[in-house]
Enzyme design. Structure first.
Site, PDB file in Angstrom:
ATOM      1  CE  LYS A 139     -26.438 -34.638 -15.933  1.00  0.00           C
ATOM      2  NZ  LYS A 139     -27.007 -35.281 -14.721  1.00  0.00           N
ATOM      3  CG  PHE A 140     -33.680 -27.521 -16.234  1.00  0.00           C
ATOM      4  CD1 PHE A 140     -34.727 -28.431 -16.151  1.00  0.00           C
ATOM      5  CD2 PHE A 140     -33.328 -26.814 -15.093  1.00  0.00           C
ATOM      6  CE1 PHE A 140     -35.408 -28.625 -14.960  1.00  0.00           C
ATOM      7  CE2 PHE A 140     -33.997 -27.003 -13.898  1.00  0.00           C
ATOM      8  CZ  PHE A 140     -35.038 -27.909 -13.831  1.00  0.00           C
ATOM      9  CG  HIS A 141     -30.723 -29.269 -23.797  1.00  0.00           C
ATOM     10  ND1 HIS A 141     -29.853 -30.177 -24.344  1.00  0.00           N
ATOM     11  CD2 HIS A 141     -30.850 -28.284 -24.725  1.00  0.00           C
ATOM     12  CE1 HIS A 141     -29.466 -29.759 -25.545  1.00  0.00           C
ATOM     13  NE2 HIS A 141     -30.072 -28.620 -25.798  1.00  0.00           N
TER      14      HIS A 141
ATOM     15  CG  ASN B 214     -40.310 -18.242 -21.937  1.00  0.00           C
ATOM     16  OD1 ASN B 214     -40.130 -17.261 -21.217  1.00  0.00           O
ATOM     17  ND2 ASN B 214     -41.456 -18.900 -21.965  1.00  0.00           N
TER      18      ASN B 214
ATOM     19  CB  THR C 161     -18.324 -38.626 -16.395  1.00  0.00           C
ATOM     20  OG1 THR C 161     -19.453 -39.200 -15.732  1.00  0.00           O
ATOM     21  CG2 THR C 161     -18.067 -37.237 -15.852  1.00  0.00           C
TER      22      THR C 161
ATOM     23  NE  ARG D  60     -17.346 -45.071  -8.833  1.00  0.00           N
ATOM     24  CZ  ARG D  60     -18.312 -44.220  -9.120  1.00  0.00           C
ATOM     25  NH1 ARG D  60     -18.341 -43.046  -8.547  1.00  0.00           N
ATOM     26  NH2 ARG D  60     -19.253 -44.535  -9.988  1.00  0.00           N
TER      27      ARG D  60
ATOM     28  CD  GLN E 280     -19.545 -41.504 -13.464  1.00  0.00           C
ATOM     29  OE1 GLN E 280     -19.116 -40.771 -14.328  1.00  0.00           O
ATOM     30  NE2 GLN E 280     -20.710 -41.318 -12.873  1.00  0.00           N
TER      31      GLN E 280
ATOM     32  N   GLY F 222     -21.089 -40.902  -5.196  1.00  0.00           N
ATOM     33  CA  GLY F 222     -22.302 -41.671  -4.973  1.00  0.00           C
ATOM     34  C   GLY F 222     -22.066 -42.959  -4.233  1.00  0.00           C
TER      35      GLY F 222
END
Length: 236
Positions: free
Chosen positions: A65-67, A71, A123, A184, A193, A213
């Protein structure tokens, strides 16, 4: 019927370290699932873990989840592409400039580039949680807004709950990929969740890939759990 060469189940390796993650992977079938590596596991075990999973035949969703500024974020997704992952994600709230920079950075990888997906609303977040960070709209409306921004930026799709899937497919088109956590089986615990759905219902709603999961990773027999859900999924 689903394409058997494109497994729809993504098993979340939510383990604190490499050994239990590899032990679980050794019990699963790469023909029936892909694997998701998240922040804790990647921070502790790094690219070597991804390579070890790939050597076992698994496609990897690198869920970091890059933020950040354009650049920095585009350099990070390029590093993920160099690692050979199947999918990588960024936060849509990083904005259009950031997402466009990431997409453009991956173009040089051609057909080997990973799917580039954006995260909309986590979620675990309710409408009240969104209000607490200054967002007055509902979770569903905010997801739609961020999904439109994502598509306009040229990304492949979004992570979203299955409840938003029908609306997003209608708004963004059938080629826009929807990756859905919070899946689920009916017998499983809801966990943390807030917006959950069964595998069959999620696919029928429009989800393209299902992140699962604990119903698999904490099952007494993980392979049997995977095979049961896989049989359900391919019949949709």
């Amino acid at each position: 019927m689903q394409n058997l060469n494109d497994p729809k189940i993504i098993v979340a390796l939510d383990f604190p370290s490499q050994n239990p993650a590899l032990a679980l992977a050794d019990q699963l079938d790469p023909a029936k699932c892909r694997l998701k590596v998240g922040k804790e596991l990647f921070t502790r075990s790094g690219p070597d873990l991804v390579k070890a999973l790939q050597s076992r035949g698994f496609d990897i969703f690198l869920d970091l989840k890059f933020h950040d500024i354009p650049n920095t974020t585009s350099a990070a997704v390029a590093a993920a592409a160099e690692l050979g992952v199947w999918m990588v994600n960024v936060h849509a709230s990083g904005g259009e400039k950031m997402m466009v920079a990431c997409r453009e950075r991956l173009e040089s990888f051609g057909n080997d580039r990973p799917l580039l997906i954006a995260v909309t609303v986590l979620t675990s977040m309710s409408d009240e949680d969104l209000a607490g960070i200054g967002i007055a709209s509902s979770a569903e409306a905010h997801v739609s807004r961020l999904a439109t921004l994502t598509k306009n930026s040229g990304l492949d799709g979004v992570v979203c709950s299955a409840q938003e899937a029908p609306r997003l497919k209608a708004e963004q088109g059938s080629d826009f990929q929807l990756i859905t956590p919070g899946i689920r089986p009916l017998t499983a615990d809801k966990g943390d969740q807030q917006r959950i759905m069964t595998p069959t219902d999620a696919l029928k709603a429009g989800s393209d890939y299902l992140v699962i999961g604990r119903p698999i990773t904490q099952a007494p027999d993980p392979l049997a759990a995977l095979e049961s859900i896989h049989a359900e999924v391919v019949a949709v």
